[in-house]
Design a protein around this motif. Structure first.
Motif, PDB file in Angstrom:
ATOM      1  N   THR A  18       0.874  -1.178   0.000  1.00 47.45           N
ATOM      2  CA  THR A  18       0.000   0.000   0.000  1.00 47.45           C
ATOM      3  C   THR A  18       0.906   1.222   0.000  1.00 47.45           C
ATOM      4  O   THR A  18       1.727   1.378   0.904  1.00 47.45           O
ATOM      5  CB  THR A  18      -0.888   0.037   1.255  1.00 47.45           C
ATOM      6  OG1 THR A  18      -1.427  -1.256   1.496  1.00 47.45           O
ATOM      7  CG2 THR A  18      -2.020   1.037   1.093  1.00 47.45           C
ATOM      8  N   ALA A  34       3.747   0.895   2.699  1.00 42.88           N
ATOM      9  CA  ALA A  34       3.515  -0.077   3.778  1.00 42.88           C
ATOM     10  C   ALA A  34       3.570  -1.468   3.151  1.00 42.88           C
ATOM     11  O   ALA A  34       2.753  -1.810   2.295  1.00 42.88           O
ATOM     12  CB  ALA A  34       2.153   0.158   4.424  1.00 42.88           C
ATOM     13  N   GLN A  36       3.537  -5.719   3.266  1.00 46.73           N
ATOM     14  CA  GLN A  36       2.750  -6.736   3.966  1.00 46.73           C
ATOM     15  C   GLN A  36       3.615  -7.969   4.213  1.00 46.73           C
ATOM     16  O   GLN A  36       3.994  -8.652   3.267  1.00 46.73           O
ATOM     17  CB  GLN A  36       1.520  -7.101   3.124  1.00 46.73           C
ATOM     18  CG  GLN A  36       0.603  -5.928   2.821  1.00 46.73           C
ATOM     19  CD  GLN A  36      -0.568  -6.313   1.921  1.00 46.73           C
ATOM     20  OE1 GLN A  36      -0.771  -7.478   1.602  1.00 46.73           O
ATOM     21  NE2 GLN A  36      -1.347  -5.329   1.507  1.00 46.73           N
ATOM     22  N   ALA A  53      -5.335  -6.245   4.007  1.00 39.95           N
ATOM     23  CA  ALA A  53      -4.238  -5.416   4.537  1.00 39.95           C
ATOM     24  C   ALA A  53      -4.273  -4.017   3.924  1.00 39.95           C
ATOM     25  O   ALA A  53      -3.991  -3.027   4.607  1.00 39.95           O
ATOM     26  CB  ALA A  53      -2.893  -6.091   4.269  1.00 39.95           C
ATOM     27  N   HIS A  54      -4.625  -3.926   2.632  1.00 35.02           N
ATOM     28  CA  HIS A  54      -4.758  -2.604   1.998  1.00 35.02           C
ATOM     29  C   HIS A  54      -5.815  -1.765   2.726  1.00 35.02           C
ATOM     30  O   HIS A  54      -5.610  -0.564   2.951  1.00 35.02           O
ATOM     31  CB  HIS A  54      -5.168  -2.739   0.532  1.00 35.02           C
ATOM     32  CG  HIS A  54      -4.047  -3.114  -0.388  1.00 35.02           C
ATOM     33  ND1 HIS A  54      -2.888  -2.362  -0.499  1.00 35.02           N
ATOM     34  CD2 HIS A  54      -3.901  -4.147  -1.251  1.00 35.02           C
ATOM     35  CE1 HIS A  54      -2.088  -2.932  -1.390  1.00 35.02           C
ATOM     36  NE2 HIS A  54      -2.678  -4.007  -1.864  1.00 35.02           N
ATOM     37  N   GLN A  56      -6.653  -1.890   5.783  1.00 36.78           N
ATOM     38  CA  GLN A  56      -6.104  -1.435   7.073  1.00 36.78           C
ATOM     39  C   GLN A  56      -5.064  -0.330   6.889  1.00 36.78           C
ATOM     40  O   GLN A  56      -4.968   0.595   7.698  1.00 36.78           O
ATOM     41  CB  GLN A  56      -5.444  -2.617   7.806  1.00 36.78           C
ATOM     42  CG  GLN A  56      -6.433  -3.679   8.264  1.00 36.78           C
ATOM     43  CD  GLN A  56      -5.720  -4.921   8.790  1.00 36.78           C
ATOM     44  OE1 GLN A  56      -4.595  -5.211   8.400  1.00 36.78           O
ATOM     45  NE2 GLN A  56      -6.384  -5.663   9.657  1.00 36.78           N
ATOM     46  N   ASN A  57      -4.298  -0.419   5.804  1.00 35.93           N
ATOM     47  CA  ASN A  57      -3.137   0.467   5.631  1.00 35.93           C
ATOM     48  C   ASN A  57      -3.421   1.781   4.912  1.00 35.93           C
ATOM     49  O   ASN A  57      -2.689   2.759   5.090  1.00 35.93           O
ATOM     50  CB  ASN A  57      -2.026  -0.264   4.848  1.00 35.93           C
ATOM     51  CG  ASN A  57      -1.416  -1.408   5.636  1.00 35.93           C
ATOM     52  OD1 ASN A  57      -1.483  -1.435   6.847  1.00 35.93           O
ATOM     53  ND2 ASN A  57      -0.817  -2.361   4.937  1.00 35.93           N
ATOM     54  N   VAL A  61      -1.431   5.402   5.584  1.00 40.49           N
ATOM     55  CA  VAL A  61      -0.386   5.679   4.585  1.00 40.49           C
ATOM     56  C   VAL A  61      -0.629   7.029   3.905  1.00 40.49           C
ATOM     57  O   VAL A  61       0.302   7.836   3.738  1.00 40.49           O
ATOM     58  CB  VAL A  61      -0.312   4.525   3.544  1.00 40.49           C
ATOM     59  CG1 VAL A  61       0.430   4.953   2.285  1.00 40.49           C
ATOM     60  CG2 VAL A  61       0.378   3.314   4.156  1.00 40.49           C
TER      61      VAL A  61
END
Length: 340
Positions: A18, A34, A36, A53-54, A56-57, A61
Motif C-alpha cells: 500500500t 507499507a 505486507q 491489509a490494503h 487497514q493500511n 499511509v
C-alpha cells in the motif's frame, strides 16, 4: 499551467504494497510504502489477505504522505491512482478510496496504468537524475510482467515484445523455491549469485520467435537439474548454492539481453530504460552498464526506491496526465488486466 503549483496525491495498491506519495510539479515531497509481511509464510501473495491489509493500511499511509509533504488536503490538485493491472481485490481498495477522496474534495481523478508508471518513473524530477529522450526502449521486468516497450512520448507506448507464459520475476522466485530459499526468493538469488561462479552450471535458453520471452521451460530445466543432482548427492544444493544462483542469474540476464540487442537492432533505438521490481537486480543493472561500453547504448537505471511498486511513479504519470487535462470520471472501474 507549469507556473502554478500542481500537487498530485498518488495511490498505489496493485499487489501487496500500500503506497501513497505527494508530488509537486513532478518533484517528490513524500513517498510512503507499507509492505505486507503476512505473505511470507505462504510462499507467495495471497490475494484475499492482500486486499484486507490494503484496507487497514490505506488511511494511515495517505495521512502519513500528506503530513510528510506538509500539504493539507485542500492544497491537493488531483488524485492519481493505479487502475490496473494487478490483483482485483487490491486494486478495488485503491480505486474506491481514490474516487471517494476525489469526490469529497471536488478535485480531478486521474487513472494510471501501473506498467506505464514503471516506465514514467524515469521522469521524476530529481537532481543529477538523467531522463531518457524520446524515442527510447523500455524493458519492464517484474513478478507479473516481462515486456519490451517502444516509447515515443509520455503516453505513446507500444509493446513490441512480451512473455508468452511466465514473467522473469517468477523465474527468479520459482528457482529460489526449488533451491529451498524463502519467499520472496529473487533478491536472495541475487545476493548469493554475487559470490558464485556464473559459468559453473549451464542452463538452456528458450528459443522464442521475435522479441517475445518464455520462462516456463527455463524453470522446468532448473527443477530437473536440481532433482537429478540431489538424487546423486543430497547435499548438492548446500555445497553449490552460490554457484547455482550465479548460473541461474547469468542465464536469465543472457535471455533478457539477447532480446534487448535484437530490439535495438530492429528499431535503431539505442536508448534503453528498465523498470519494475526485477530492475533492482544487481546483475541486470551491471549488465546494462556494461552494454553502454560494449555496444554504445545509453542506459537508464532507476533508483532502487522506484523499482518496486511505489506511488511516486503513479504520481509522475498522474502529473503528466494533469498537464494534458486527461481526467477520469466516477464510472471508472479497476481492471486486473489492463493493456496500454
Amino acid at each position: 499551467m507549469q507556473d502554478q503549483k500542481i500537487n498530485i496525491l498518488a495511490i498505489e495498491s496493485s499487489c501487496d504494497d500500500t503506497a501513497a506519495a505527494v508530488l509537486c510539479n513532478g518533484k517528490i515531497l513524500s513517498n510512503i510504502v507499507a509492505t505486507q509481511e503476512v505473505h511470507q509464510q505462504y510462499g507467495g501473495v495471497v490475494p484475499e489477505l492482500a486486499s484486507r491489509a490494503h484496507q487497514q493500511n490505506i488511511v494511515p499511509v495517505i495521512h502519513q504522505a500528506l503530513a510528510k509533504a506538509n500539504i493539507d488536503k485542500k492544497d491537493v490538485s488531483a488524485i492519481a491512482f493505479t487502475r490496473g493491472p494487478g490483483l482485483m481485490g487490491s486494486l478495488l481498495v485503491g480505486t474506491s478510496f481514490a474516487k471517494s477522496l476525489s469526490m469529497g474534495l471536488n478535485i480531478p481523478l486521474i487513472e494510471v496504468n501501473h506498467m506505464q508508471a514503471h516506465i514514467l518513473a524515469h521522469f521524476i524530477e530529481e537532481p543529477d537524475f538523467q531522463k531518457p529522450e524520446f524515442p527510447f526502449l523500455a524493458m519492464t521486468i517484474s513478478g507479473g510482467h516481462t515486456q519490451i516497450v517502444k516509447v515515443t512520448d509520455y503516453f505513446e507506448m507500444e509493446v513490441i515484445g512480451e512473455t508468452i507464459d511466465d514473467a522473469v520475476g517468477e523465474a527468479f522466485d520459482k528457482s529460489a523455491k526449488i533451491l529451498g530459499l524463502p519467499y520472496p526468493g529473487g533478491p536472495l538469488v541475487d545476493k548469493y549469485a554475487q559470490e558464485g561462479n556464473p559459468k559453473a552450471f549451464k542452463f538452456p535458453k528458450p528459443k522464442v520467435d521475435g522479441l517475445n520471452f518464455s520462462f516456463s521451460g527455463f524453470k522446468t530445466s532448473v527443477l530437473y537439474f536440481v532433482q537429478r543432482e540431489t538424487k546423486n548427492d543430497p547435499a548438492f544444493i548446500e555445497k553449490n548454492l552460490k554457484d547455482i544462483c550465479a548460473s541461474i542469474q547469468y542465464t536469465i540476464i543472457g535471455i533478457l539481453l539477447d532480446k534487448l540487442k535484437k530490439a535495438v537492432k530492429e528499431t535503431g533505438i539505442n536508448q534503453v530504460a528498465i523498470g519494475g521490481g526485477v530492475s533492482a537486480n544487481s546483475g541486470i543493472r551491471q549488465a546494462l552498464k556494461d552494454a553502454e561500453q560494449k555496444w554504445g547504448w545509453k542506459c537508464y537505471i532507476p533508483k532502487f526506491e522506484y523499482t518496486t511498486d511505489n506511488a511516486a511513479m503513479i504520481g509522475i504519470a498522474g502529473y503528466h496526465k494533469f498537464l494534458k487535462q486527461d481526467f477520469a470520471d466516477f464510472s471508472i472501474t479497476a481492471q486486473s488486466r489492463y493493456k496500454f
